[in-house]
Design an enzyme around this catalytic site. Structure first.
Site, PDB file in Angstrom:
ATOM      1  N   HIS A 140      26.374  38.878  43.884  1.00 40.55           N
ATOM      2  CA  HIS A 140      27.821  38.923  44.113  1.00 40.55           C
ATOM      3  C   HIS A 140      28.247  37.689  44.897  1.00 40.55           C
ATOM      4  O   HIS A 140      27.646  37.358  45.923  1.00 40.55           O
ATOM      5  CB  HIS A 140      28.202  40.201  44.868  1.00 40.55           C
ATOM      6  CG  HIS A 140      28.132  41.428  44.012  1.00 40.55           C
ATOM      7  ND1 HIS A 140      27.606  41.414  42.750  1.00 40.55           N
ATOM      8  CD2 HIS A 140      28.517  42.707  44.243  1.00 40.55           C
ATOM      9  CE1 HIS A 140      27.696  42.622  42.236  1.00 40.55           C
ATOM     10  NE2 HIS A 140      28.236  43.429  43.123  1.00 40.55           N
ATOM     11  N   LYS A 569      39.278  49.597  46.880  1.00 33.63           N
ATOM     12  CA  LYS A 569      40.419  48.863  46.325  1.00 33.63           C
ATOM     13  C   LYS A 569      41.420  49.842  45.706  1.00 33.63           C
ATOM     14  O   LYS A 569      42.628  49.656  45.822  1.00 33.63           O
ATOM     15  CB  LYS A 569      39.935  47.854  45.281  1.00 33.63           C
ATOM     16  CG  LYS A 569      41.051  47.033  44.629  1.00 33.63           C
ATOM     17  CD  LYS A 569      40.495  45.846  43.876  1.00 33.63           C
ATOM     18  CE  LYS A 569      39.700  46.236  42.679  1.00 33.63           C
ATOM     19  NZ  LYS A 569      40.536  46.710  41.541  1.00 33.63           N
TER      20      LYS A 569
END
Length: 901
Positions: A140, A569
């Protein structure tokens, strides 16, 4: 720098380190930067409003001076971080050497807790035998620092501890000169990449951590565990309970550049690093073992190995250990050549290379046993023990890689296989019929793939990955690839689709209608909705005899991955954190009902907005029964560097994972938080969070008041910043979402909605505040959640954030949104104070408070520079030099805060 903050006698060495580096760096700046830059830095070091100073001074600077100021401010933040790291290690060693009480997170303290609870040796050994703990290194893209910069950082870290041992002015002057050289190199090194990082680059970066730390840290940790456990429980044996895992080269979700070729490249690169380590260590062992049969007895096993040795030198005829090592090395080099690794050896290559890692391990054990049985116990516990441990953990593959792909990609492959086999239109089938047709095909040994059909490129690419995985398992060892993860898993058919792909590629075979799988099928539940339905999805599968047989073929363990990032999120920190906890409770109950062992894989990021925070507290905050000795946790980007960049720090952080896992497994479980209270808090915070991010014009506000578009072009990793477009939040990856809120210093995903939720609860129930206060004191889950939030809110700066808000192209609308955010921050801060019964952040975390106070002047200066440059970039969108300077400020803020995504 505000050295007046270092007024505690324990910080004297930190102060000396900071002054030592500051002296060096100002000497370099005096020579290489204009006077206005140097003077500005000195003003910033003493300022309490550095963003305002930047606003006043910036018009006086030309572009070169601005760039130099950005670089200098960033380096000051970096070297302060390094000084802090060195000081933490120094204080830890002082504590250990003082003989004071052991600290939480240490194996010694864990064993003390076991003894206090009167745990017996049998139960502890059983838990150790069942344990599997694995930090998993992912690709990531959250590491902003280039490898060149990290090399300089490691050099500084190595130099600093030498300062306090300089006993003469000459020695100190020599050390100062070495520091000058490293800091000048850092000053002259470009901080940003001018190229897009490739999967190959990511693979190399991931592998490099092994020679840098893990090859030393892993044996160090296991020796420490053996020492402490056997002192308290003499018969305890320490199996390989901790292994490093990886995704880099096998994670295809959203990354079109990962293929069968990169998977092969990853394992070849892994083996190259590992076999070079083996050769070096065996060469050293060879030099350490000139043991003569005229002086000691040697086992028959060693003599048999010696007799096969390619080392026929006369001088070695009485040294069977050296001859045996030469034989082992020749077989090892032969295996390296089979794997495509050009490894040389002075005694040649054996025509009988090792076929499996177990053979290599057995030969090493033969040497060790002989040494132990014949008066060389100290030697047997030295280097050869470390090599044996690494061989047992790493085999020939270094670390296992997980495969990962989005559920929709698997679905498309299955649909095309069905289409060309003349079967049902898979896309049109409802979920229950999908399950039925998948199980029908899974029970049949007949393959669907037809080599004479031209399949789509996507299907060919996906099948090629799994075929390559099959081949890699045969060449590098069965443990090289054991997991295949389904991103965005939502339905039982998502798991069955992957099972069918495994069957088509030889990784799952059918005998008498029942499956035997060589790969664990791992669903990743990552949205709020998916977490809520995780139990029902798995119950459907556990109710199926075929799937239960598949689990039986995998040691009756089902791994579940939980996604922290997307759920945060989607629903905000409180809702996400509680949703994950509830999902775990439901899964633990379900697994107990069906007598299946659970292993949870926590997909945490570095920042609190992506599930980050101290690992020890996070593991102990898990629901009862959810650990059970088995846990995997993702580590990424800047976290890998911070936790595992050197052997000592790596050993300490790995020890913390082991200690927390064993405590969560064996110590009495704590009571769950009040479910009704948390449900209400979660639902209310979710409502307020969603009201903000779905508010009309909010996405435009976000795009305009953060450097999200510049982050997307920062060349952090090989993956795109978004799956489709930057126009919708749901398509934006969680990493740049959190990264952007970190840059504009609002840290919004980690606290928004909390204040309003607490206010609503307390308004409805006057006793609610007392309940929350009691939870904060006595419940590990709630305490960890608040602790993480507190750390993030301490890094939030509303004054600086308001400068970013002024970048909104709709001034009135932007001001209204910022006012909403500001009011919620103040409500959340007050709620936190009320619950913790304090009026100041970080009262119980002096180290972080001190660290932030030292860095804040530089971080705020970088923020002020970033805002000014973003404004200029709006006026001159094609100005590449301004974009480059924006990238520098992004790097500087991320390095200074030590969290990105």
């Amino acid at each position: 720098m505000q050295f007046s903050l270092l007024n505690n006698p324990k910080d004297a060495e930190l102060l000396a380190d900071a002054e030592f580096m500051t002296t060096s760096f100002y000497k370099i700046l005096d020579e290489h930067a204009d006077e206005i830059v140097v003077n500005t830095l000195k003003i910033l070091a003493k300022s309490h409003d550095s963003s305002q100073i930047i606003t006043e001074i910036l018009p006086s600077l030309n572009e070169e001076q601005t760039e130099n100021l950005i670089t200098a401010v960033g380096i000051f933040a970096q070297i302060l971080n390094i000084a802090e790291d060195v000081h933490h290690e120094r204080r830890r060693m002082v504590h250990e050497n003082s003989g004071e009480d052991t600290q939480d997170g240490s194996i010694a303290e864990t064993i003390y807790k076991f003894q206090t609870q009167q745990l017996n040796e049998t139960d502890i050994q059983a838990a150790l035998n069942q344990a599997q703990i694995s930090p998993v290194l992912t690709a990531h893209p959250t590491e902003v620092q280039r490898q060149a910069t990290l090399v300089s950082h490691r050099k500084i870290r190595a130099l600093l501890p030498r300062r306090e041992y300089c006993r003469s002015a000459d020695a100190l002057a020599e050390l100062q000169q070495e520091m000058d050289i490293v800091l000048l190199t850092l000053w002259q090194t470009s901080e940003t990449r001018h190229f897009k990082i490739s999967v190959k680059n990511e693979i190399n970066n991931g592998v490099n951590i092994f020679p840098m730390s893990f090859f030393h840290a892993l044996p160090q940790l296991y020796r420490r565990m053996e020492k402490h456990f056997q002192a308290a429980y003499p018969n305890i044996q320490i199996p390989d309970i901790l292994k490093i895992g990886g995704w880099i080269g096998g994670d295809r979700d959203g990354n079109p550049f990962v293929s069968a070729e990169t998977l092969r490249m990853a394992f070849t690169r892994h083996a190259d690093a590992l076999f070079h380590f083996y050769r070096r260590e065996l060469e050293n062992l060879y030099q350490e073992l000139p043991v003569s049969i005229r002086r000691v007895k040697v086992s028959d096993g060693v003599m048999i190995l010696s007799a096969k040795s390619p080392n026929n030198e006369v001088a070695r005829q009485e040294e069977p250990y050296r001859r045996a090592i030469a034989y082992i090395m020749s077989r090892l080099v032969g295996k390296a050549h089979q794997l495509g690794i050009p490894l040389g050896y002075r005694f040649g290559v054996s025509p009988e290379p090792y076929t499996q890692p177990d053979e290599f391990w057995a030969d090493l054990k033969t040497l060790q046993t002989s040494l132990r049985d014949n008066g060389s116990q100290i030697i047997a516990a030295g280097r050869i023990a470390d090599i044996i441990r690494i061989a047992s953990i790493c085999g020939f593959h270094l670390m296992p890689l997980d495969l990962r792909q989005h559920a929709e990609k698997h679905e498309s492959v299955v649909a095309e296989l069905f289409q060309h086999a003349g079967l049902e239109d898979y896309f049109r089938l409802p979920e229950n019929e999908r399950q039925a047709v998948l199980l029908r095909e899974l029970r049949s040994p007949r393959p669907l793939f037809n080599p004479f059909v031209a399949y789509s490129e996507q299907t060919c690419t996906e099948l090629a990955i799994f075929r390559e995985a099959n081949q890699i398992k045969q060449e590098f060892g069965e443990d090289a690839i054991s997991q295949s993860i389904i991103s965005n898993c939502e339905r039982p058919s998502d798991l069955l689709s992957l099972a069918l792909i495994l069957k088509e590629t030889g990784l799952l075979r059918v005998e008498n209608g029942l499956p035997i799988s060589r790969i664990n099928i791992v669903p990743l539940f990552e949205t709020i909705e998916a977490l809520a339905s995780a139990r029902s999805v798995m119950e459907t599968l556990f109710s199926c005899d075929w799937y239960r047989a598949l689990i039986s073929s995998r040691d009756n363990i089902q791994e579940i991955m939980l996604g922290y990032s997307d759920s945060n999120k989607d629903g905000g920190y409180i809702s996400s954190t509680w949703g994950l906890y509830q999902a775990e409770i439901g899964l633990v109950e379900l697994f107990r009902k069906y007598d299946v062992r659970i292993r949870l894989f926590h997909g945490r990021g570095g920042s609190v907005g992506r599930g980050g925070g101290p690992s020890y507290q996070a593991i102990l905050a898990q629901p009862a029964g959810s650990v059970g000795g088995q846990i995997r946790i993702t580590e990424q980007g800047e976290v890998i560097t911070a936790k595992y960049g050197d052997a000592s720090n790596a050993a300490r952080n790995l020890e913390t994972l082991v200690a927390a896992t064993l405590e969560a497994t064996l110590l009495p479980a704590v009571q769950d938080p009040d479910i009704d209270l948390m449900n209400t808090l979660s639902e209310s915070s979710f409502k307020h969070y969603r009201a903000l991010i779905t508010r009309e014009g909010f996405i435009d506000y976000f795009l305009q008041t953060s450097p999200i578009e510049q982050i997307a072009s920062l060349n952090l990793g090989s993956r795109p910043a978004s799956r489709k477009t930057l126009a919708r939040i749901q398509d934006l990856r969680a990493i740049p979402w959190v990264f952007s809120w970190t840059q504009n210093r609002l840290m919004l995903p980690a606290w928004y909605g909390f204040g309003s939720a607490v206010a609503e609860l307390c308004q409805k129930d006057a006793g609610c505040l007392n309940s929350l206060q009691q939870h904060a004191q006595h419940n590990p889950f709630f305490r960890a959640m608040l602790s993480n939030m507190e750390q993030v809110m301490a890094k939030t700066d509303l004054t600086l954030a308001e400068h970013y808000a002024a970048l909104s192209q709709d001034a009135k609308h932007g001001a209204a949104i910022f006012a909403t955010i500001k009011a919620e921050y103040q409500r959340s801060l007050q709620a936190l104070f009320d619950i913790l019964q304090t009026d100041e952040l970080l009262l119980d975390n002096r180290a972080l408070a001190r660290s932030l106070a030292l860095r804040i002047p530089y971080l705020n200066a970088l923020g002020g520079l970033q805002v000014a440059l973003l404004r200029k970039l709006r006026e001159e969108p094609d100005n590449q030099h301004v974009l480059q300077m924006v990238h520098q400020t992004i790097n500087g803020v991320a390095q200074g805060l030590r969290n990105t995504g």
